[in-house]
Structure formats: structure tokens, C-alpha cells
Design a protein around this motif. Structure first.
Motif, mmCIF file in Angstrom:
data_model
loop_
_atom_site.group_PDB
_atom_site.id
_atom_site.type_symbol
_atom_site.label_atom_id
_atom_site.label_comp_id
_atom_site.label_asym_id
_atom_site.label_seq_id
_atom_site.Cartn_x
_atom_site.Cartn_y
_atom_site.Cartn_z
ATOM 1 N N TYR A 1 -1.753 -2.504 -8.713
ATOM 2 C CA TYR A 1 -2.228 -3.801 -9.269
ATOM 3 C C TYR A 1 -3.864 -3.548 -9.661
ATOM 4 O O TYR A 1 -4.585 -4.448 -10.002
ATOM 5 N N LYS B 1 -2.799 -12.804 -1.697
ATOM 6 C CA LYS B 1 -3.912 -13.197 -1.876
ATOM 7 C C LYS B 1 -3.988 -13.337 -3.498
ATOM 8 O O LYS B 1 -4.506 -14.340 -3.838
ATOM 9 N N ASP C 1 -9.988 -9.964 4.492
ATOM 10 C CA ASP C 1 -9.738 -9.630 3.140
ATOM 11 C C ASP C 1 -10.274 -10.807 2.527
ATOM 12 O O ASP C 1 -10.411 -11.923 3.260
ATOM 13 N N GLU D 1 -15.346 5.237 5.452
ATOM 14 C CA GLU D 1 -14.822 4.255 4.543
ATOM 15 C C GLU D 1 -14.703 2.649 5.577
ATOM 16 O O GLU D 1 -14.140 2.817 6.630
ATOM 17 N N GLN E 1 -2.833 -8.279 0.435
ATOM 18 C CA GLN E 1 -3.308 -7.736 -0.966
ATOM 19 C C GLN E 1 -2.457 -8.858 -2.007
ATOM 20 O O GLN E 1 -2.771 -9.730 -2.637
ATOM 21 N N GLU F 1 0.956 4.910 10.745
ATOM 22 C CA GLU F 1 0.054 6.201 10.451
ATOM 23 C C GLU F 1 0.746 7.231 11.324
ATOM 24 O O GLU F 1 0.764 7.036 12.592
ATOM 25 N N LEU G 1 -11.379 -5.196 4.366
ATOM 26 C CA LEU G 1 -12.390 -4.504 5.292
ATOM 27 C C LEU G 1 -11.868 -4.450 6.560
ATOM 28 O O LEU G 1 -11.196 -5.379 7.245
ATOM 29 N N GLU H 1 0.849 -1.223 -0.053
ATOM 30 C CA GLU H 1 -0.075 -0.018 -0.015
ATOM 31 C C GLU H 1 0.792 1.211 -0.223
ATOM 32 O O GLU H 1 0.467 2.201 0.462
ATOM 33 N N VAL I 1 -14.463 -0.365 3.504
ATOM 34 C CA VAL I 1 -13.980 -1.398 2.745
ATOM 35 C C VAL I 1 -13.316 -0.625 1.481
ATOM 36 O O VAL I 1 -14.036 0.074 1.058
ATOM 37 N N ILE J 1 -12.341 4.421 17.470
ATOM 38 C CA ILE J 1 -12.071 2.807 17.021
ATOM 39 C C ILE J 1 -11.594 2.075 18.243
ATOM 40 O O ILE J 1 -11.727 0.834 18.232
ATOM 41 N N ILE K 1 -11.314 -7.703 -1.757
ATOM 42 C CA ILE K 1 -11.463 -6.405 -0.864
ATOM 43 C C ILE K 1 -10.580 -6.656 0.418
ATOM 44 O O ILE K 1 -10.222 -7.812 0.805
ATOM 45 N N HIS L 1 -8.204 5.470 12.866
ATOM 46 C CA HIS L 1 -7.087 4.765 12.363
ATOM 47 C C HIS L 1 -6.284 4.237 13.646
ATOM 48 O O HIS L 1 -6.247 4.979 14.685
ATOM 49 N N THR L 2 -5.411 2.982 13.563
ATOM 50 C CA THR L 2 -4.542 2.610 14.532
ATOM 51 C C THR L 2 -3.754 1.968 13.799
ATOM 52 O O THR L 2 -3.429 1.879 12.698
HETATM 53 P P1 AMO Z 1 -7.225 -0.268 2.501
HETATM 54 O O1 AMO Z 1 -5.781 0.456 2.565
HETATM 55 O O2 AMO Z 1 -8.242 0.740 1.909
HETATM 56 O O3 AMO Z 1 -7.071 -1.327 1.142
HETATM 57 O O4 AMO Z 1 -7.651 -0.763 3.744
HETATM 58 C C1 AMO Z 1 -8.731 -1.613 3.740
HETATM 59 C C2 AMO Z 1 -9.681 -1.313 5.058
HETATM 60 O O5 AMO Z 1 -8.926 -1.183 6.119
HETATM 61 C C3 AMO Z 1 -9.211 -0.392 6.994
HETATM 62 N N1 AMO Z 1 -8.083 0.353 7.466
HETATM 63 C C4 AMO Z 1 -7.675 0.852 8.691
HETATM 64 N N2 AMO Z 1 -8.325 0.670 9.906
HETATM 65 C C5 AMO Z 1 -7.771 1.024 11.108
HETATM 66 N N3 AMO Z 1 -6.656 1.595 11.208
HETATM 67 C C6 AMO Z 1 -6.015 1.828 10.087
HETATM 68 N N4 AMO Z 1 -4.877 2.584 10.130
HETATM 69 C C7 AMO Z 1 -6.660 1.534 8.770
HETATM 70 N N5 AMO Z 1 -6.348 1.468 7.474
HETATM 71 C C8 AMO Z 1 -7.175 0.701 6.862
HETATM 72 C C9 AMO Z 1 -10.132 0.360 6.579
HETATM 73 C C10 AMO Z 1 -10.020 0.263 4.764
HETATM 74 O O6 AMO Z 1 -11.023 0.501 4.145
HETATM 75 N N6 AMO Z 1 -5.216 -3.856 -0.289
HETATM 76 C C11 AMO Z 1 -6.370 -3.013 -0.190
HETATM 77 C C12 AMO Z 1 -7.482 -4.078 0.110
HETATM 78 C C13 AMO Z 1 -7.828 -4.823 -1.380
HETATM 79 O O7 AMO Z 1 -7.792 -3.920 -2.461
HETATM 80 O O8 AMO Z 1 -7.909 -5.800 -1.371
HETATM 81 C C14 AMO Z 1 -6.207 -2.288 1.335
HETATM 82 O O9 AMO Z 1 -5.480 -2.487 2.168
HETATM 83 O O10 AMO Z 1 -11.545 0.167 6.757
#
Ligand code: AMO
Length: 438
Positions: free
Chosen positions: A339, A193, A229, A361, A190, A214, A408, A168, A363, A423, A406, A221-222
Motif C-alpha cells: 500500500y 485506518k 496509529d 526504530e 493499517q 516474532e 508507533l 504486514e 515509528v 522493552i 504512521i 520485540h514482543t
Molecule cells: P511497523 O511494522 O514498522 O509498521 O510497526 C510500527 C512500529 O511498531 C513497533 N513494533 C513493535 N514493538 C514491539 N514489538 C514488536 N514485535 C513490534 N513490531 C513493531 C515499532 C515499529 O516502528 N502498518 C505500519 C504502520 C503504518 O504505516 O501506519 C506498521 O505496522 O516501534
């Protein structure tokens, strides 16, 4: 005698013998008679101590510090003097562990201590009924999710969390010194998978920690979160992935409603199951809606945190739903996702989507680029060196089906479901910029 729970005591007849155990929540000493309230993980029961019957030991018993762990054997007495309708007359009280004084945190106090004190003493904080209930709900949600994937023929997998390259983008990678070589904590499963799609597993899911460095604290966020996934092969478009996502949400919420309505009542949570299909709004349409709603942008027009909130309210009002998909994300807004498959009629748009839940957000996902040449070109465009992703890239050379999936954020799911302000309330031992212990 076998120990029973507070909830089982209700079923017993007058005079029946039982053994119960738990934490001594409250002691009320009225002189000739005293009452214990003892809590186990299912509830609270009352014990009546009559001085005349107990004798000398009475004064010792009423001095047991609150939150000590006790085991009690006794007889049931039905009564209309308590809310519960029954109490226990003890024949023996055994103290397994005496609690120190003063307590670092109150368990039945009406006013919550500040967050730092609570999380510094999380073991005590979790003794509160309403805090423990969050994790009982989380457990049921997970069971519902696993039940769904099992029904749909997905297999549960575990991929490495110490990795050689990020999925990411570099900004949020945690470095690890791996026997003298640079390594990182996985931000997302990712790439693994996708390799499993190349391996022919066709339908996989994983529920595991993901790590993101972060650099600021927010309520959503944490640094460590649980990423749920899934990845599926032989899809026709990202619509197949969105459908699977919404069926999963629907099934898990129905499972929770069926099995956890008492917990939801305890938490005052009203769960609304989304109607299939969940509303889809393209990113472009989102911008138009936000403009109509009078949103101002300082720079680029995109769905930002404020925009998500406004759209969440808009969808709630107009479509009576907590959920909606934002589809067709512009390529430049998903810049780390080399990707992502792009629309064949317009490469400035991806097949990527987000699922929003109550204006946040939940997912991210979409259809992946499975064509080797296109994937390499997309990496070049983003300045990524395919050699850094060698074992991933190799998978695409020897037969890769069209696929998508995805991620989540499970902690966010629980947060939004129960309308928790932060959170961290949905995480047993959260990790953030300032917390590494406990
Ligand atoms: P993304 O980076 O959007 O996508 O992350 C997917 C979901 O994970 C949660 N999330 C978090 N929750 C808590 N703290 C965080 N720091 C944090 N960062 C992300 C969110 C977010 O929507 N590889 C892609 C997924 C994919 O395409 O399969 C991915 O990681 O709910």
C-alpha cells in the motif's frame, strides 16, 4: 473517616486525626517501641507504636507479616527523628489481608531478582516504587498524546483485532480458528485506518494491541505490543505526515515534563524534547554516512540494527538530537507494504519513512497509494491476490483521498524514553515466545 494518602499526611497539623492505608513494608521492633513503614501508591508513611500505650496488643501488631494490607487511624505527630518530618500515633490498626511468608519477591531489596522470577510475580514486582513509576510515566505520555490528537481534530477509533488478512506480511501472523474459518490476530490497524479515510473520517487515531508472531526474543520485540496509529487525509506528501508525527512527539514529551517531572526525577530520566523540524536523512544518505563511519555489510547495504545504533550516535553528536527520520526507503526494503506510495520519478523508492529514537526504530509510516489501478498493480507485483483483500480494495473504487499515516510502538517509546534495557520493563504483563502467563 475518609482515607487519605501518605502525601496528604504532610499537610496535617500536630495532633490532627487521620486514616491511612497501604502495604506494611517494614516493621522495626525496638522492644518498648516499634515502627511501621506503610506504603501506598504515592509514597511511604511511618507509624510509631508505643508499648506502654498500646498494651497487650503490641506483640500481636509487631508480628503482622510484611506486605500485609493495613488500615490505620491515628494522630499526627511532627518530629525531626525521621526523614519525613512526621509520624502517625495509631489509635487503631486493622489488618485487611495478611501476607503469606516467605514473600515470593522482595519489594525493598536493593538487588533485583532475575527477570523470570520478577515477571512470574509481577503483582509483587510492581509494588516497587521505581517499577510502578514507569507506568505512571506511560500514563502521562498517553494523556499527552490524546491531548495532542484532540487538539488537532483527530477522533479516536477502535478497529477489529481478529482479521481475515494480514497487513504486514504472512511471516508474523498468529492464526485463530474463527468458527472453523481461518483468521488472524491483527498485526496493525493499517488497512482499517485507510478504509476510514475512504469513509471520510479524514483524521483518526487508535491506541490498541497489535500482534506479531516474532519467532525469536529480542530486547525490543514482543508478541503483543501497543500500536499507536494515526491516519490523515488530503496530505500533499509524506512531509505532512512527518510534521504531524514530530508535533505529536513534541507535545506529548512537553506534557510529560510539565506533569511528571517528579516521576522522571525518581527514575533518573532526562527527557529531551526534539526541536522542530526533526532532521531527515534519506536511506541512501544513511548508507553513505555508515560507509564513512566504516560499517561493514555481510550482504545487502541497508540500515540494520547495528546501522541504526551508529546513525543514532552520529545524529546525537552532529545535530544534538535523540530523533531523526530515515526517509525514501527503497521499495524492495519495504516489500510487505503493497500500500506504500512510490516516488513518481523513481518507483524503486517509496515515500516511506522511519522515525528513529536513540538509535532504535520507533515509528514507520508514509503516504499511501490511493489510486486504485496503481494499488492493484503493486499487489500483483508482490504476488498478492486482491481477492484476499476484497473489502479493503473496494474502498479505493469509490472515492479515496490522498492520505498517509504512521504506526508507533508505544512500549518502545517508553523503553527509549526511560533508557530501559528491555522493552518488557515498559509492559505490565509482557507476551513473548516463552511467556503467556501471567
Ligand atoms: P511497523 O511494522 O514498522 O509498521 O510497526 C510500527 C512500529 O511498531 C513497533 N513494533 C513493535 N514493538 C514491539 N514489538 C514488536 N514485535 C513490534 N513490531 C513493531 C515499532 C515499529 O516502528 N502498518 C505500519 C504502520 C503504518 O504505516 O501506519 C506498521 O505496522 O516501534
Amino acid at each position: 473517616m475518609k482515607r487519605i494518602y501518605s502525601t496528604d499526611v504532610m499537610e496535617l497539623e500536630e495532633g490532627e486525626k487521620c486514616k491511612v492505608a497501604g502495604w506494611l513494608q517494614e516493621v522495626k521492633n525496638l522492644g518498648g517501641i516499634a515502627f511501621f513503614k506503610v506504603r501506598d501508591r504515592k509514597g511511604v508513611f511511618q507509624v510509631v507504636l508505643v508499648k506502654k500505650e498500646i498494651g497487650e496488643e503490641f506483640s500481636e501488631l509487631v508480628d503482622i507479616p510484611r506486605e500485609s494490607v493495613v488500615e490505620i487511624e491515628g494522630k499526627i505527630q511532627h518530629t525531626d527523628q525521621t526523614e519525613l518530618g512526621y509520624e502517625i500515633l495509631p489509635t487503631s490498626v486493622k489488618v485487611d489481608s495478611t501476607a503469606g511468608k516467605p514473600l515470593p519477591l522482595g519489594v525493598i531489596d536493593k538487588v533485583d531478582a532475575d527477570m523470570d522470577t520478577r515477571f512470574d510475580n509481577r503483582f509483587m514486582d510492581l509494588r516497587k516504587e521505581e517499577k510502578m513509576a514507569i507506568f505512571q510515566v506511560r500514563n502521562l505520555l498517553l494523556r499527552g498524546i490524546r491531548d495532542f490528537f484532540h487538539k488537532e481534530g483527530f477522533i479516536e477509533v477502535n478497529t477489529p483485532k481478529i482479521v481475515a488478512a494480514g497487513a504486514e506480511g504472512g511471516a508474523t501472523l498468529f492464526d485463530v480458528d474463527y468458527y472453523g474459518t481461518d483468521a488472524y490476530l491483527a498485526q496493525s490497524p493499517q488497512l482499517f485506518k485507510q478504509m476510514l479515510m475512504g469513509a471520510g473520517l479524514e483524521r483518526v487515531y487508535e491506541i490498541a494491541p497489535a500482534y506479531r508472531a516474532e519467532d525469536f526474543d529480542t530486547v525490543r520485540h514482543t508478541s503483543e505490543f501497543i500500536s499507536l496509529d494515526f491516519e490523515m487525509s488530503f496530505i500533499e506528501s509524506s512531509d505532512d505526515v512527518m510534521d504531524m508525527t514530530s508535533y505529536m512527539i513534541e507535545h506529548s514529551l512537553k506534557y510529560l515534563l510539565k506533569n511528571g517531572s517528579d516521576l522522571l526525577d525518581k527514575l533518573g530520566a532526562e527527557v529531551r524534547v526534539p526541536e522542530h523540524p526533526i532532521k531527515k536523512i534519506t536511506h541512501h544518505e544513511c548508507i553513505e554516512i555508515l560507509e564513512d563511519l566504516g560499517k561493514d555489510w555481510e550482504d545487502e547495504k541497508k540500515v540494520d540494527t547495528e546501522g541504526e545504533k551508529m546513525l543514532g550516535e552520529y545524529v546525537e553528536e552532529n545535530y544534538d538530537s535523540d530523533f531523526f527520520f530515515i526517509t525514501e526507503f527503497p521499495t524492495h526494503l519495504k516489500k510487505n507494504t503493497f500500500y506504500a506510495m512510490r516516488k513518481d520519478y523513481d518507483p524503486s523508492i517509496t515515500t516511506y519513512f522511519d522515525l528513529e529514537y536513540k538509535g532504535q526504530e520507533l515509528v514507520s509510516g508514509g503516504q499511501r497509494e490511493h489510486r486504485y489501478d496503481v494499488l492493484i498493480a503493486q499487489m500483483d507485483e508482490l504476488g498478492l491476490d486482491p481477492d484476499d483483500f476484497e473489502s479493503y480494495i473496494k474502498t479505493f473504487k469509490y472515492g479515496m483521498p490522498p492520505h498517509g499515516g504512521i504506526g508507533l510502538g508505544l512500549d518502545r517509546f517508553v523503553q527509549q524514553l526511560l533508557d530501559l534495557e528491555n522493552i518488557r520493563e515498559a509492559i505490565l504483563f509482557p507476551r513473548d515466545t516463552s511467556r503467556l502467563s501471567p
